[in-house]
Design a protein around this motif. Structure first.
Motif, PDB file in Angstrom:
ATOM      1  N   LEU A   9      25.398   2.602   1.796  1.00  0.00           N
ATOM      2  CA  LEU A   9      24.222   1.784   1.572  1.00  0.00           C
ATOM      3  C   LEU A   9      23.991   0.813   2.732  1.00  0.00           C
ATOM      4  O   LEU A   9      22.857   0.623   3.177  1.00  0.00           O
ATOM      5  CB  LEU A   9      24.361   1.004   0.262  1.00  0.00           C
ATOM      6  N   ARG A  10      25.064   0.218   3.206  1.00  0.00           N
ATOM      7  CA  ARG A  10      24.917  -0.720   4.316  1.00  0.00           C
ATOM      8  C   ARG A  10      24.403  -0.001   5.553  1.00  0.00           C
ATOM      9  O   ARG A  10      23.500  -0.499   6.244  1.00  0.00           O
ATOM     10  CB  ARG A  10      26.261  -1.388   4.609  1.00  0.00           C
ATOM     11  N   ARG A  11      24.920   1.180   5.840  1.00  0.00           N
ATOM     12  CA  ARG A  11      24.469   1.941   6.999  1.00  0.00           C
ATOM     13  C   ARG A  11      23.001   2.354   6.857  1.00  0.00           C
ATOM     14  O   ARG A  11      22.237   2.305   7.825  1.00  0.00           O
ATOM     15  CB  ARG A  11      25.347   3.176   7.181  1.00  0.00           C
ATOM     16  N   GLU A  12      22.620   2.751   5.651  1.00  0.00           N
ATOM     17  CA  GLU A  12      21.228   3.126   5.421  1.00  0.00           C
ATOM     18  C   GLU A  12      20.310   1.918   5.578  1.00  0.00           C
ATOM     19  O   GLU A  12      19.225   2.019   6.177  1.00  0.00           O
ATOM     20  CB  GLU A  12      21.058   3.730   4.028  1.00  0.00           C
ATOM     21  N   ALA A  13      20.724   0.780   5.045  1.00  0.00           N
ATOM     22  CA  ALA A  13      19.909  -0.430   5.163  1.00  0.00           C
ATOM     23  C   ALA A  13      19.718  -0.822   6.621  1.00  0.00           C
ATOM     24  O   ALA A  13      18.616  -1.205   7.036  1.00  0.00           O
ATOM     25  CB  ALA A  13      20.548  -1.570   4.376  1.00  0.00           C
ATOM     26  N   GLU A  14      20.767  -0.712   7.412  1.00  0.00           N
ATOM     27  CA  GLU A  14      20.663  -1.047   8.835  1.00  0.00           C
ATOM     28  C   GLU A  14      19.714  -0.099   9.554  1.00  0.00           C
ATOM     29  O   GLU A  14      18.878  -0.525  10.363  1.00  0.00           O
ATOM     30  CB  GLU A  14      22.055  -0.996   9.476  1.00  0.00           C
ATOM     31  N   ALA A  15      19.818   1.206   9.254  1.00  0.00           N
ATOM     32  CA  ALA A  15      18.944   2.189   9.896  1.00  0.00           C
ATOM     33  C   ALA A  15      17.491   1.956   9.493  1.00  0.00           C
ATOM     34  O   ALA A  15      16.584   1.968  10.334  1.00  0.00           O
ATOM     35  CB  ALA A  15      19.380   3.602   9.537  1.00  0.00           C
ATOM     36  N   ALA A  16      17.254   1.735   8.197  1.00  0.00           N
ATOM     37  CA  ALA A  16      15.891   1.534   7.721  1.00  0.00           C
ATOM     38  C   ALA A  16      15.280   0.262   8.298  1.00  0.00           C
ATOM     39  O   ALA A  16      14.104   0.243   8.691  1.00  0.00           O
ATOM     40  CB  ALA A  16      15.873   1.494   6.195  1.00  0.00           C
ATOM     41  N   ALA A  17      16.049  -0.805   8.352  1.00  0.00           N
ATOM     42  CA  ALA A  17      15.546  -2.060   8.914  1.00  0.00           C
ATOM     43  C   ALA A  17      15.187  -1.890  10.386  1.00  0.00           C
ATOM     44  O   ALA A  17      14.181  -2.435  10.855  1.00  0.00           O
ATOM     45  CB  ALA A  17      16.579  -3.166   8.729  1.00  0.00           C
ATOM     46  N   SER A  18      15.989  -1.102  11.100  1.00  0.00           N
ATOM     47  CA  SER A  18      15.710  -0.903  12.527  1.00  0.00           C
ATOM     48  C   SER A  18      14.425  -0.110  12.749  1.00  0.00           C
ATOM     49  O   SER A  18      13.856  -0.147  13.836  1.00  0.00           O
ATOM     50  CB  SER A  18      16.886  -0.173  13.193  1.00  0.00           C
ATOM     51  N   LEU A  19      13.953   0.605  11.697  1.00  0.00           N
ATOM     52  CA  LEU A  19      12.717   1.385  11.789  1.00  0.00           C
ATOM     53  C   LEU A  19      11.523   0.627  11.224  1.00  0.00           C
ATOM     54  O   LEU A  19      10.430   1.189  11.131  1.00  0.00           O
ATOM     55  CB  LEU A  19      12.900   2.715  11.053  1.00  0.00           C
TER      56      LEU A  19
END
Length: 488
Positions: free
Chosen positions: A137-147
């Motif tokens: 979840l943390r990795r997904e949140a970081e990727a989504a925020a960067s987009l």
């Protein structure tokens, strides 16, 4: 508008859409759209606004296929997808996918506002939960925020069962899809009960009539022309199930399981829509998918009451991304939109934006990631697996010796049996009436399997479906099953 082939009409299909005429003459148009579901009607509406004459051809009733089976979540959050897209495709293509999906949410809001559509449109938080491994979840949140998404990690999402947390997107939406299409379809030239039987260059054959169009759009869920395109080797289909519950409370937002093995939840008015129990089409011989959801419902909300139950089917590509663009390099006037992978609402709107832009000469800069001409090494395992499924379906009769005797088939059951020296698909109704059909799919000859939850014959190779009488439900097959007569 309920199809007689579908035993479980959805909650949405209680809205009766106005009937449209059957094609009764040969006509010409700028664009012919095959399929009057959400995707086809959004495309037709967008092109009509750009002053093109658009003809929409529908085999049954408008919005009577997969659109009526959706859970109608309008969200750019398609599972835990963005960390994978960044890793596999790079940031540029991940950004293309993210941008057009979020634009789709905004496009729905704009259209509903402009046309003043009363369709229970609501802005909602979207969430993907997991029951373990919160690191994802943390990795997904970081990727989504960067987009560019407005994203948050929620340790304890408002769900009635334990989780390891959820990653949530703000400013997503939900609605009633058929109320939306009731208004959107006004003024569009739509022909129902007008199945396209053949497509050649600019000519579509519909019974004794033809439609000639400069551009042809395949928006019919699964592309039924095998060559060129070869979509039968690049897509597989999955089914999933939904029950609508009273007295189950509501959920603040829209949630799905990050592993696609758990539950999907959203509210509609005072109802809770509980979904899940997915399986590859043709892989449900034991049945019990609705029973699984009902057991979850009784455990989580004792005293709840079921008011509707239905299923849906989705096309999924090898890399999980849709095919939106040219049907093939050899057919420059054919376009396609398919492979929406259970996220048909935003992908339908994305298709309308991409294909309309292509037709009017205003290419969308985010279209490249959806190109049907893309190919990557990630497709090979899926193509080999789908080839193996097809081979298994073609040879199943030789490998399986478990055919039951027709007289042993209990009431309200179906199965592949030996009947008078032939292998047939047999269904015995609760009243004892017997229906025998050719058990080979008319698409590419795979042996069909019985789906006891839907009382249907389903193809394990490419996902075609037929009711217990052998009547066509959905493709890529284009015809009914041959009847094998009434067994003695």
């Amino acid at each position: 508008m309920n199809s007689p082939h579908l035993p479980h009409p959805s909650l949405w299909s209680r809205v009766e859409l106005p009937s449209r005429p059957r094609l009764d003459r040969s006509i010409e148009a700028d664009v012919a759209v095959i399929g009057a579901g959400m995707c086809g009607l959004l495309i037709a509406h967008a092109l009509t606004r750009r002053h093109r004459r658009v003809v929409v051809l529908e085999a049954r009733r408008m919005a009577g296929g997969q659109t009526s089976g959706t859970t109608a979540k309008i969200t750019a959050q398609h599972g835990l997808i963005y960390q994978r897209l960044v890793r596999q495709l790079g940031r540029e293509k991940a950004q293309q996918y993210a941008s057009i999906q979020q634009q789709a949410v905004l496009d729905y809001a704009r259209l509903i506002r402009e046309l003043d559509i009363d369709c229970n449109f609501e802005i909602r938080r979207s969430g993907v939960y997991v029951t373990e491994d919160a690191v994802r979840l943390r990795r997904e949140a970081e990727a989504a925020a960067s987009l560019g998404f407005s994203v948050s990690l929620v340790e304890h999402p408002p769900l009635p069962f334990a989780t390891a947390g959820a990653v949530c997107f703000e400013e997503q939406a939900q609605f009633h899809p058929l109320k939306f299409l009731h208004r959107l379809s006004e003024g569009l030239e739509i022909y129902e009960h007008s199945r396209v039987e053949q497509v050649e260059d600019e000519r579509l054959v519909v019974g004794p009539h033809t439609v000639t169009a400069k551009t042809i759009v395949f928006a019919c869920h699964y592309p039924f022309v095998n060559i060129p395109g070869y979509y039968f080797a690049r897509l597989h289909q999955e089914r999933s199930y939904v029950v609508a519950l009273q007295n189950a409370g509501t959920v603040d937002g829209m949630y799905v399981d990050g592993d696609d093995k758990g539950l999907s939840l959203r509210s509609y008015r005072d109802l809770l829509l509980l979904g899940g129990s997915s399986h590859p089409t043709g892989d449900n011989s034991e049945g019990g998918r609705y029973r699984q959801l009902r057991e979850h419902a009784r455990r989580l909300w004792p005293g709840c009451r079921e008011v509707a139950a239905w299923s849906a089917q989705d096309c999924i590509s090898a890399d999980g991304l849709p095919f939106i663009g040219l049907y093939s390099a050899e057919t420059p006037n054919w376009l396609v939109a398919t492979g929406f992978a259970k996220w048909g609402m935003t992908n339908s709107m994305a298709a309308a934006r991409i294909l309309t832009g292509h037709i009017v000469g205003e290419e969308d800069p985010n279209a490249a990631v959806f190109s049907p001409q893309r190919f990557s090494i990630t497709e090979l395992p899926t193509m080999l697996r789908e080839g193996g499924r097809a081979l298994s379906g073609l040879t199943q009769e030789l490998l399986s010796l478990s055919h039951g005797a027709a007289e042993k088939l209990p009431p309200a059951h179906g199965g592949v049996v030996e009947l008078e020296g032939k292998t047939v698909g047999l269904y015995r109704s609760e009243e004892g009436e017997v229906f025998a059909v050719d058990v080979r799919c008319p698409h590419l000859g795979c042996q069909l399997r019985w789906n006891p939850d839907e009382k249907s014959w389903d193809c394990p190779c490419h996902g075609s479906r037929f009711d217990y009488r052998g009547r066509w439900i959905c493709g890529p097959a284009e015809s009914d099953l041959l009847s094998q007569g009434t067994p003695r």
